[in-house]
Write a protein that holds these residues in place. Structure first.
Motif, PDB file in Angstrom:
ATOM      1  N   TYR A  92      -5.249  31.977  -4.742  1.00 15.10           N
ATOM      2  CA  TYR A  92      -5.406  31.710  -6.289  1.00 15.10           C
ATOM      3  C   TYR A  92      -7.353  31.868  -6.071  1.00 15.10           C
ATOM      4  CZ  TYR A  92      -7.129  29.713  -9.985  1.00 15.10           C
ATOM      5  OH  TYR A  92      -7.791  29.426 -11.664  1.00 15.10           O
ATOM      6  N   ARG A  93      -7.610  31.340  -5.647  1.00 17.38           N
ATOM      7  CA  ARG A  93      -8.983  30.711  -5.722  1.00 17.38           C
ATOM      8  C   ARG A  93      -9.845  32.084  -5.194  1.00 17.38           C
ATOM      9  NH1 ARG A  93      -8.593  25.739  -3.530  1.00 17.38           N
ATOM     10  NH2 ARG A  93      -8.952  23.719  -5.386  1.00 17.38           N
ATOM     11  N   VAL A  94      -9.205  32.528  -4.228  1.00 18.11           N
ATOM     12  CA  VAL A  94     -10.266  34.118  -3.552  1.00 18.11           C
ATOM     13  C   VAL A  94      -9.627  34.986  -5.130  1.00 18.11           C
ATOM     14  CG1 VAL A  94      -9.712  36.092  -1.899  1.00 18.11           C
ATOM     15  CG2 VAL A  94      -9.798  33.836  -0.996  1.00 18.11           C
ATOM     16  N   ALA A  95      -8.283  35.111  -5.317  1.00 19.40           N
ATOM     17  CA  ALA A  95      -8.124  36.131  -5.883  1.00 19.40           C
ATOM     18  C   ALA A  95      -9.637  36.022  -7.616  1.00 19.40           C
ATOM     19  CB  ALA A  95      -7.219  35.742  -7.092  1.00 19.40           C
ATOM     20  N   VAL A  96      -9.791  34.651  -7.943  1.00 20.53           N
ATOM     21  CA  VAL A  96     -10.817  34.282  -9.762  1.00 20.53           C
ATOM     22  C   VAL A  96     -11.719  35.058  -8.462  1.00 20.53           C
ATOM     23  CG1 VAL A  96     -11.868  32.801 -10.500  1.00 20.53           C
ATOM     24  CG2 VAL A  96      -9.350  32.943 -10.163  1.00 20.53           C
ATOM     25  N   TYR A  97     -12.564  34.446  -7.314  1.00 20.04           N
ATOM     26  CA  TYR A  97     -14.143  35.308  -7.174  1.00 20.04           C
ATOM     27  C   TYR A  97     -13.700  36.547  -7.089  1.00 20.04           C
ATOM     28  CZ  TYR A  97     -15.005  29.928  -5.428  1.00 20.04           C
ATOM     29  OH  TYR A  97     -15.537  29.306  -5.584  1.00 20.04           O
ATOM     30  N   ILE A  98     -12.729  36.731  -6.379  1.00 15.83           N
ATOM     31  CA  ILE A  98     -13.091  38.542  -6.695  1.00 15.83           C
ATOM     32  C   ILE A  98     -12.862  38.928  -7.909  1.00 15.83           C
ATOM     33  CG2 ILE A  98     -11.757  40.597  -5.933  1.00 15.83           C
ATOM     34  CD1 ILE A  98     -10.363  39.267  -3.822  1.00 15.83           C
ATOM     35  N   GLU A  99     -12.352  39.114  -9.333  1.00 17.88           N
ATOM     36  CA  GLU A  99     -12.400  38.750 -10.397  1.00 17.88           C
ATOM     37  C   GLU A  99     -13.779  38.660 -10.659  1.00 17.88           C
ATOM     38  OE1 GLU A  99     -11.095  37.109 -14.878  1.00 17.88           O
ATOM     39  OE2 GLU A  99      -9.405  36.966 -13.200  1.00 17.88           O
ATOM     40  N   VAL A 129     -24.077  50.430 -25.809  1.00 18.74           N
ATOM     41  CA  VAL A 129     -24.577  49.076 -25.509  1.00 18.74           C
ATOM     42  C   VAL A 129     -25.700  48.888 -24.623  1.00 18.74           C
ATOM     43  CG1 VAL A 129     -24.456  46.947 -25.041  1.00 18.74           C
ATOM     44  CG2 VAL A 129     -22.046  48.382 -26.049  1.00 18.74           C
ATOM     45  N   SER A 130     -26.691  48.126 -25.335  1.00 16.08           N
ATOM     46  CA  SER A 130     -27.622  47.450 -25.274  1.00 16.08           C
ATOM     47  C   SER A 130     -27.635  47.127 -22.881  1.00 16.08           C
ATOM     48  CB  SER A 130     -28.868  46.150 -24.980  1.00 16.08           C
ATOM     49  OG  SER A 130     -29.625  45.961 -24.212  1.00 16.08           O
ATOM     50  N   GLY A 131     -28.024  47.871 -22.172  1.00 17.73           N
ATOM     51  CA  GLY A 131     -27.778  47.029 -21.084  1.00 17.73           C
ATOM     52  C   GLY A 131     -28.082  46.174 -20.364  1.00 17.73           C
ATOM     53  N   MET A 132     -28.921  45.277 -20.739  1.00 20.92           N
ATOM     54  CA  MET A 132     -28.858  44.275 -20.466  1.00 20.92           C
ATOM     55  C   MET A 132     -28.065  43.288 -21.207  1.00 20.92           C
ATOM     56  SD  MET A 132     -31.611  43.999 -18.235  1.00 20.92           S
ATOM     57  CE  MET A 132     -31.380  42.269 -18.742  1.00 20.92           C
ATOM     58  N   VAL A 133     -27.541  43.167 -22.645  1.00 18.03           N
ATOM     59  CA  VAL A 133     -26.854  42.763 -22.775  1.00 18.03           C
ATOM     60  C   VAL A 133     -25.328  43.004 -22.467  1.00 18.03           C
ATOM     61  CG1 VAL A 133     -24.911  42.491 -25.214  1.00 18.03           C
ATOM     62  CG2 VAL A 133     -27.290  43.593 -25.217  1.00 18.03           C
ATOM     63  N   ILE A 134     -24.953  43.878 -21.570  1.00 11.41           N
ATOM     64  CA  ILE A 134     -24.034  44.016 -20.792  1.00 11.41           C
ATOM     65  C   ILE A 134     -23.680  43.301 -19.319  1.00 11.41           C
ATOM     66  CG2 ILE A 134     -22.476  45.751 -19.373  1.00 11.41           C
ATOM     67  CD1 ILE A 134     -23.201  48.256 -20.610  1.00 11.41           C
ATOM     68  N   VAL A 135     -25.704  43.509 -18.758  1.00 15.40           N
ATOM     69  CA  VAL A 135     -25.681  42.211 -17.702  1.00 15.40           C
ATOM     70  C   VAL A 135     -25.064  40.937 -18.172  1.00 15.40           C
ATOM     71  CG1 VAL A 135     -27.116  40.932 -16.412  1.00 15.40           C
ATOM     72  CG2 VAL A 135     -27.201  44.502 -16.856  1.00 15.40           C
ATOM     73  N   ALA A 136     -25.932  40.448 -19.223  1.00 11.02           N
ATOM     74  CA  ALA A 136     -26.147  39.259 -19.577  1.00 11.02           C
ATOM     75  C   ALA A 136     -24.490  38.347 -19.512  1.00 11.02           C
ATOM     76  CB  ALA A 136     -26.753  38.647 -20.926  1.00 11.02           C
ATOM     77  N   VAL A 137     -23.918  39.261 -20.488  1.00  9.51           N
ATOM     78  CA  VAL A 137     -22.116  39.247 -20.382  1.00  9.51           C
ATOM     79  C   VAL A 137     -21.819  38.948 -19.364  1.00  9.51           C
ATOM     80  CG1 VAL A 137     -20.069  39.544 -21.999  1.00  9.51           C
ATOM     81  CG2 VAL A 137     -22.076  39.828 -22.656  1.00  9.51           C
ATOM     82  N   THR A 138     -21.611  40.048 -18.709  1.00  9.98           N
ATOM     83  CA  THR A 138     -20.617  40.105 -17.282  1.00  9.98           C
ATOM     84  C   THR A 138     -21.431  39.027 -16.365  1.00  9.98           C
ATOM     85  OG1 THR A 138     -21.909  41.684 -16.773  1.00  9.98           O
ATOM     86  CG2 THR A 138     -19.738  42.543 -17.318  1.00  9.98           C
ATOM     87  N   PHE A 139     -21.907  38.418 -16.281  1.00 12.52           N
ATOM     88  CA  PHE A 139     -23.345  37.952 -15.449  1.00 12.52           C
ATOM     89  C   PHE A 139     -22.362  35.945 -16.245  1.00 12.52           C
ATOM     90  CE2 PHE A 139     -25.952  39.259 -11.846  1.00 12.52           C
ATOM     91  CZ  PHE A 139     -25.724  40.465 -12.659  1.00 12.52           C
ATOM     92  N   VAL A 140     -22.122  36.418 -17.316  1.00 17.04           N
ATOM     93  CA  VAL A 140     -21.640  34.340 -18.083  1.00 17.04           C
ATOM     94  C   VAL A 140     -20.367  34.505 -17.911  1.00 17.04           C
ATOM     95  CG1 VAL A 140     -21.257  32.835 -20.198  1.00 17.04           C
ATOM     96  CG2 VAL A 140     -23.372  34.563 -19.228  1.00 17.04           C
ATOM     97  N   ILE A 141     -19.675  35.716 -16.996  1.00 16.58           N
ATOM     98  CA  ILE A 141     -18.635  35.295 -17.157  1.00 16.58           C
ATOM     99  C   ILE A 141     -17.530  35.085 -15.834  1.00 16.58           C
ATOM    100  CG2 ILE A 141     -16.071  36.413 -16.948  1.00 16.58           C
ATOM    101  CD1 ILE A 141     -16.996  38.244 -19.943  1.00 16.58           C
ATOM    102  N   ALA A 142     -18.578  36.124 -15.077  1.00 12.75           N
ATOM    103  CA  ALA A 142     -18.696  35.370 -14.059  1.00 12.75           C
ATOM    104  C   ALA A 142     -19.105  34.260 -13.312  1.00 12.75           C
ATOM    105  CB  ALA A 142     -19.640  36.433 -13.013  1.00 12.75           C
ATOM    106  N   ALA A 143     -20.132  33.797 -13.750  1.00  9.74           N
ATOM    107  CA  ALA A 143     -19.971  32.140 -13.816  1.00  9.74           C
ATOM    108  C   ALA A 143     -18.930  31.740 -14.585  1.00  9.74           C
ATOM    109  CB  ALA A 143     -21.862  32.150 -14.384  1.00  9.74           C
TER     110      ALA A 143
END
Length: 525
Positions: A342-349, A373-387
């Motif tokens: 399960y942990r591996v699966a979440v890390y892949i996500e 949409v601004s590229g920096m907004v996409i980067v910020a949102v996806t990186f926060v979700i990844a964290a």
């Protein structure tokens, strides 16, 4: 005196929550963007013509028979027009309704054959996956077929597990759902379940079990589906049989005549997208021991993937019926304890979110993708979700991942439907031209299009009620304006230069929307 408890109201609360989720994901701002692509305006126009002419037998596109798809979607869209008016919401109503049907049937199935938590999580997973969200907001036959096959699946599982006299009733409902599926998209609604249940029998090694499935109930399937096919054949003759069965079923599967040729592995990334953000839980879900009901779900999911991978024509919506049974399989995993897999699966996500952020945030232009949409907004949102996903993988159980995915997807959907999708209206649909042309030409005046993309051609056809003429070469344009004072024409900005080199025509630019320009054109003597 006993303390009051909410336990007797759990089902009511869950149903209310699912209703809100379905509204947000499927119905909220359903008409917020014009009809997109070539298919939406075609199907919407056919349903509109059925409603206005009263002919509910022959699908017609601006007066000409159009036999690409069966009739169920058009009937439902006509109902949508009655409820919401002749607009985008009415045209997309069938898909939004059918997505909602899928969610509640999956909830009922999970609750009845596993437990309330499984049913609730399965319904949430289904509703918040990208595939149902996208196709619930598109006027197409994909979601109606998925709903019919989902109902058939649930009714079959109910019958398979019932030893009481109600078993026959469940099988009758199963065969009725198959009949609706045939009205939704044709013979494939029979072929996919037949292959799925055949695989299930093969796995169990009990070939004679099919005799206990009340096969005589196929008369119900015929009673539901055959009348329309028979009437359409009587009215339109062999042409209907040739176009629908031979061209749009047999040839679509065996040839690339419709231009949808894709590699054999095409559905691997499509499956990843349709079930995102839940896809990676399949890694841990497929490791456990399955029971007989799980095997039914697996075959119901596997067969569309394999079958359409063998097809020469491939489109993403073809494997949409996979998503509901997968949602049930994933829900059972979401209530399991934490595991290394399960942990591996979440890390892949989490890694996938970082990849999306980098790809679309920094290299969107290189990929020729404009998300508006601004590229920096996409980067910020996806990186926060990844964290957040990394934290969940380290310290929290799968049920917390489910809650996070639901909240994150709801936030993204509300943002997209409110702020992002409307920006596509002027660049990817022809709806803004409706009001613009009302100011430039009379309602019955033909508007020309010069070398239009298919989505633009069919889109303007819908919003101009077919009073559009497409031209694809300078000679065709010259012929169209010959002996006429002047005509209004719309062309993409990049093609205007071609017209400036034609010595026998002159033009006057009057309006521009997105990447298209309207201009008066006339012949110079």
């Amino acid at each position: 005196m006993a303390k009051p408890t909410l336990r007797p109201y759990f089902d009511h609360i869950i149903i209310a929550v699912l209703a809100i989720v379905c509204y947000v994901f499927f119905f909220y701002a359903l008409g917020g963007i014009g009809l997109a692509g070539p298919d939406e305006p075609r199907y919407a126009a056919i349903a509109r013509e059925m409603l206005t002419t009263g002919d509910y037998i022959t699908p017609r596109l601006y007066g000409s028979p159009w036999f690409e798809k069966p009739v169920l979607m058009y009937w439902l869209a006509a109902i949508g027009y009655k409820i919401f008016g002749i607009n985008e919401t009415g045209a997309r109503f069938p898909s939004a309704l059918c997505a909602t049907i899928c969610v509640f049937f999956i909830y009922w199935c999970g609750r009845r054959f596993w437990d309330r938590a499984t049913g609730f999580l399965a319904a949430l997973i289904l509703a918040t996956s990208v595939g149902p969200f996208v196709f619930a907001r598109a006027a197409s036959a994909d979601m109606p077929l998925a709903a019919c096959l989902t109902m058939a699946l649930v009714f079959f599982v109910a019958a398979f597990n019932d030893a009481t006299p109600r078993r026959r009733t469940w099988f009758y409902a199963f065969y009725a759902a198959l009949g609706l599926g045939v009205l939704a998209k044709g013979p494939v609604a029979l072929l996919l379940p037949a292959l799925s249940l055949g695989g299930f029998l093969l796995l169990r090694g009990k070939w004679d079990d099919w005799k206990t499935w009340n096969p005589k109930g196929l008369w119900i399937t015929a009673a539901v589906a055959v009348p329309w096919y028979l009437l359409c054949t009587i009215v339109n003759g062999r042409e209907f049989l040739r176009v629908f069965f031979i061209s749009h079923n047999l040839e679509r599967f065996t040839t690339t005549v419709f231009g949808h040729d894709r590699p054999f592995f095409f559905y691997l990334p499509v499956l990843l997208l349709l079930t995102f953000p839940w896809t990676f839980m399949l890694i841990s879900a497929l490791r456990r021991t399955f029971g007989k009901n799980d095997h039914i779900l697996l075959w119901w999911a596997i067969v569309p993937f394999v079958f359409f991978s063998l097809s020469r024509s491939k489109l993403p919506g073809y494997i949409l019926p996979m998503v509901p049974p997968i949602a049930l399989l994933l829900a059972r995993e979401a209530i399991q304890p934490t595991s290394r897999v399960y942990r591996v699966a979440v890390y892949i996500e989490a890694g996938t979110m970082v990849f999306i952020g980098v790809a679309f945030g920094f290299f969107g232009n290189t990929l020729n993708v404009d998300p508006h949409v601004s590229g920096m907004v996409i980067v910020a949102v996806t990186f926060v979700i990844a964290a957040c996903l990394a934290v969940i993988a380290l310290w929290l159980k799968p049920v917390f991942l489910a809650g996070f995915n639901v909240i994150a997807m709801a936030a993204l959907v509300i943002t997209a439907t409110t702020m992002v999708f409307p920006r596509f209206d002027s660049t990817d649909t022809m709806r803004p031209w409706r009001s613009a042309l009302d100011q430039l030409v009379s309602p019955g005046q033909t508007v020309l299009m010069y070398k239009p993309a298919r989505w633009a051609e069919y889109g303007l056809d819908y919003y101009r009620f077919g009073i559009v003429q497409s031209t694809f070469s300078p000679d065709e344009l010259l012929q169209a304006v010959k002996n006429k004072p002047r005509l209004l024409c719309i062309a993409e900005d990049k093609t205007l230069a071609e017209l400036s080199h034609i010595p026998t025509v002159d033009l006057e630019v009057v309006h521009a929307i997105g990447g298209q320009t309207a201009f008066w054109v006339w012949q110079v003597k």
